[in-house]
Motif scaffolding. Structure first.
Motif, PDB file in Angstrom:
ATOM      1  N   PHE A  30       0.835  -1.203   0.000  1.00  0.00           N
ATOM      2  CA  PHE A  30       0.000   0.000   0.000  1.00  0.00           C
ATOM      3  C   PHE A  30       0.867   1.250   0.000  1.00  0.00           C
ATOM      4  CE2 PHE A  30      -1.969   3.405   2.493  1.00  0.00           C
ATOM      5  CZ  PHE A  30      -3.114   3.646   1.736  1.00  0.00           C
ATOM      6  N   TRP A  31       1.849   1.309   0.879  1.00  0.00           N
ATOM      7  CA  TRP A  31       2.704   2.499   0.967  1.00  0.00           C
ATOM      8  C   TRP A  31       3.579   2.652  -0.264  1.00  0.00           C
ATOM      9  CZ3 TRP A  31       0.903   5.976   3.838  1.00  0.00           C
ATOM     10  CH2 TRP A  31       0.220   5.653   5.014  1.00  0.00           C
ATOM     11  N   ALA A  32       3.995   1.544  -0.867  1.00  0.00           N
ATOM     12  CA  ALA A  32       4.749   1.630  -2.120  1.00  0.00           C
ATOM     13  C   ALA A  32       3.872   2.188  -3.231  1.00  0.00           C
ATOM     14  CB  ALA A  32       5.285   0.255  -2.504  1.00  0.00           C
ATOM     15  N   GLY A  33       2.594   1.817  -3.239  1.00  0.00           N
ATOM     16  CA  GLY A  33       1.663   2.361  -4.220  1.00  0.00           C
ATOM     17  C   GLY A  33       1.430   3.852  -4.029  1.00  0.00           C
ATOM     18  N   ILE A  34       1.301   4.272  -2.764  1.00  0.00           N
ATOM     19  CA  ILE A  34       1.139   5.705  -2.483  1.00  0.00           C
ATOM     20  C   ILE A  34       2.372   6.478  -2.938  1.00  0.00           C
ATOM     21  CG2 ILE A  34       0.974   7.404  -0.610  1.00  0.00           C
ATOM     22  CD1 ILE A  34      -1.672   6.100  -1.147  1.00  0.00           C
ATOM     23  N   ALA A  35       3.557   5.949  -2.634  1.00  0.00           N
ATOM     24  CA  ALA A  35       4.798   6.625  -3.042  1.00  0.00           C
ATOM     25  C   ALA A  35       4.904   6.699  -4.563  1.00  0.00           C
ATOM     26  CB  ALA A  35       6.000   5.895  -2.457  1.00  0.00           C
ATOM     27  N   GLY A  89       4.976   9.744  -9.246  1.00  0.00           N
ATOM     28  CA  GLY A  89       4.653   9.667 -10.671  1.00  0.00           C
ATOM     29  C   GLY A  89       3.778  10.801 -11.154  1.00  0.00           C
ATOM     30  N   THR A  90       2.789  11.195 -10.357  1.00  0.00           N
ATOM     31  CA  THR A  90       1.868  12.243 -10.791  1.00  0.00           C
ATOM     32  C   THR A  90       2.202  13.613 -10.204  1.00  0.00           C
ATOM     33  OG1 THR A  90       0.329  11.744  -9.001  1.00  0.00           O
ATOM     34  CG2 THR A  90      -0.041  10.628 -11.097  1.00  0.00           C
ATOM     35  N   GLY A  91       3.040  13.647  -9.190  1.00  0.00           N
ATOM     36  CA  GLY A  91       3.390  14.903  -8.527  1.00  0.00           C
ATOM     37  C   GLY A  91       3.977  15.965  -9.439  1.00  0.00           C
ATOM     38  N   PRO A  92       4.971  15.620 -10.263  1.00  0.00           N
ATOM     39  CA  PRO A  92       5.540  16.660 -11.135  1.00  0.00           C
ATOM     40  C   PRO A  92       4.519  17.282 -12.083  1.00  0.00           C
ATOM     41  CG  PRO A  92       6.994  14.767 -11.049  1.00  0.00           C
ATOM     42  CD  PRO A  92       5.738  14.368 -10.341  1.00  0.00           C
ATOM     43  N   LEU A  93       3.641  16.475 -12.648  1.00  0.00           N
ATOM     44  CA  LEU A  93       2.624  17.007 -13.556  1.00  0.00           C
ATOM     45  C   LEU A  93       1.646  17.906 -12.798  1.00  0.00           C
ATOM     46  CD1 LEU A  93       1.374  17.096 -16.369  1.00  0.00           C
ATOM     47  CD2 LEU A  93       0.061  15.060 -15.752  1.00  0.00           C
ATOM     48  N   ALA A 126       1.214   9.008 -16.801  1.00  0.00           N
ATOM     49  CA  ALA A 126       0.444   7.977 -17.494  1.00  0.00           C
ATOM     50  C   ALA A 126       0.999   6.579 -17.226  1.00  0.00           C
ATOM     51  CB  ALA A 126       0.434   8.260 -18.995  1.00  0.00           C
ATOM     52  N   LEU A 127       2.308   6.477 -17.129  1.00  0.00           N
ATOM     53  CA  LEU A 127       2.922   5.154 -16.918  1.00  0.00           C
ATOM     54  C   LEU A 127       2.886   4.701 -15.461  1.00  0.00           C
ATOM     55  CD1 LEU A 127       6.029   5.363 -19.275  1.00  0.00           C
ATOM     56  CD2 LEU A 127       3.889   4.126 -19.636  1.00  0.00           C
ATOM     57  N   THR A 128       2.695   5.600 -14.533  1.00  0.00           N
ATOM     58  CA  THR A 128       2.735   5.214 -13.126  1.00  0.00           C
ATOM     59  C   THR A 128       1.380   5.203 -12.437  1.00  0.00           C
ATOM     60  OG1 THR A 128       3.214   7.476 -12.439  1.00  0.00           O
ATOM     61  CG2 THR A 128       5.102   6.014 -12.797  1.00  0.00           C
ATOM     62  N   PHE A 129       0.359   5.803 -13.034  1.00  0.00           N
ATOM     63  CA  PHE A 129      -0.926   5.906 -12.345  1.00  0.00           C
ATOM     64  C   PHE A 129      -1.574   4.544 -12.118  1.00  0.00           C
ATOM     65  CE2 PHE A 129      -5.535   6.229 -12.286  1.00  0.00           C
ATOM     66  CZ  PHE A 129      -5.697   7.018 -11.163  1.00  0.00           C
ATOM     67  N   TRP A 130      -1.764   3.768 -13.170  1.00  0.00           N
ATOM     68  CA  TRP A 130      -2.463   2.489 -13.007  1.00  0.00           C
ATOM     69  C   TRP A 130      -1.678   1.468 -12.200  1.00  0.00           C
ATOM     70  CZ3 TRP A 130      -7.305   2.623 -13.029  1.00  0.00           C
ATOM     71  CH2 TRP A 130      -7.989   3.504 -13.855  1.00  0.00           C
ATOM     72  N   LEU A 143      -3.215  -0.069  -8.703  1.00  0.00           N
ATOM     73  CA  LEU A 143      -3.307  -1.516  -8.448  1.00  0.00           C
ATOM     74  C   LEU A 143      -2.526  -1.921  -7.201  1.00  0.00           C
ATOM     75  CD1 LEU A 143      -3.059  -2.888 -12.091  1.00  0.00           C
ATOM     76  CD2 LEU A 143      -5.085  -2.721 -10.630  1.00  0.00           C
ATOM     77  N   MET A 144      -1.371  -1.299  -6.987  1.00  0.00           N
ATOM     78  CA  MET A 144      -0.607  -1.608  -5.772  1.00  0.00           C
ATOM     79  C   MET A 144      -1.355  -1.146  -4.530  1.00  0.00           C
ATOM     80  SD  MET A 144       3.456  -1.171  -6.628  1.00  0.00           S
ATOM     81  CE  MET A 144       3.445   0.576  -6.653  1.00  0.00           C
TER      82      MET A 144
END
Length: 65
Positions: free
Chosen positions: A5-10, A15-19, A46-50, A54-55
């Motif tokens: 869960f925490w790896a998914g949050i990170a 992944g989306t923070g810079p955008l 786009a590459l890190t959201f899904w 899922l994580m």
């Protein structure tokens, strides 16, 4: 919460923070270009959201057991 869960949050934040920062900076008028075209951060998001989503779901499911 599980490590997954925490790896998914990170992954989601990194992944989306810079955008999201570029979008917020443009909305606040902090950039010279009022309509930026951030190709690199957009592809990263786009590459890190899904995988991140899922994580997070797998981590929540694992922590409920």
């Amino acid at each position: 919460m599980s490590r997954l869960f925490w790896a998914g949050i990170a992954t989601l934040v990194l992944g989306t923070g810079p955008l999201l920062l570029i979008i917020a900076a443009a909305a606040l008028g902090l950039t010279d270009d009022p309509d930026p075209n951030p190709i690199g951060p957009g592809i990263l998001a786009a590459l890190t959201f899904w995988p991140a989503a899922l994580m997070i779901l797998a981590g929540l499911r694992r922590s409920r057991r």
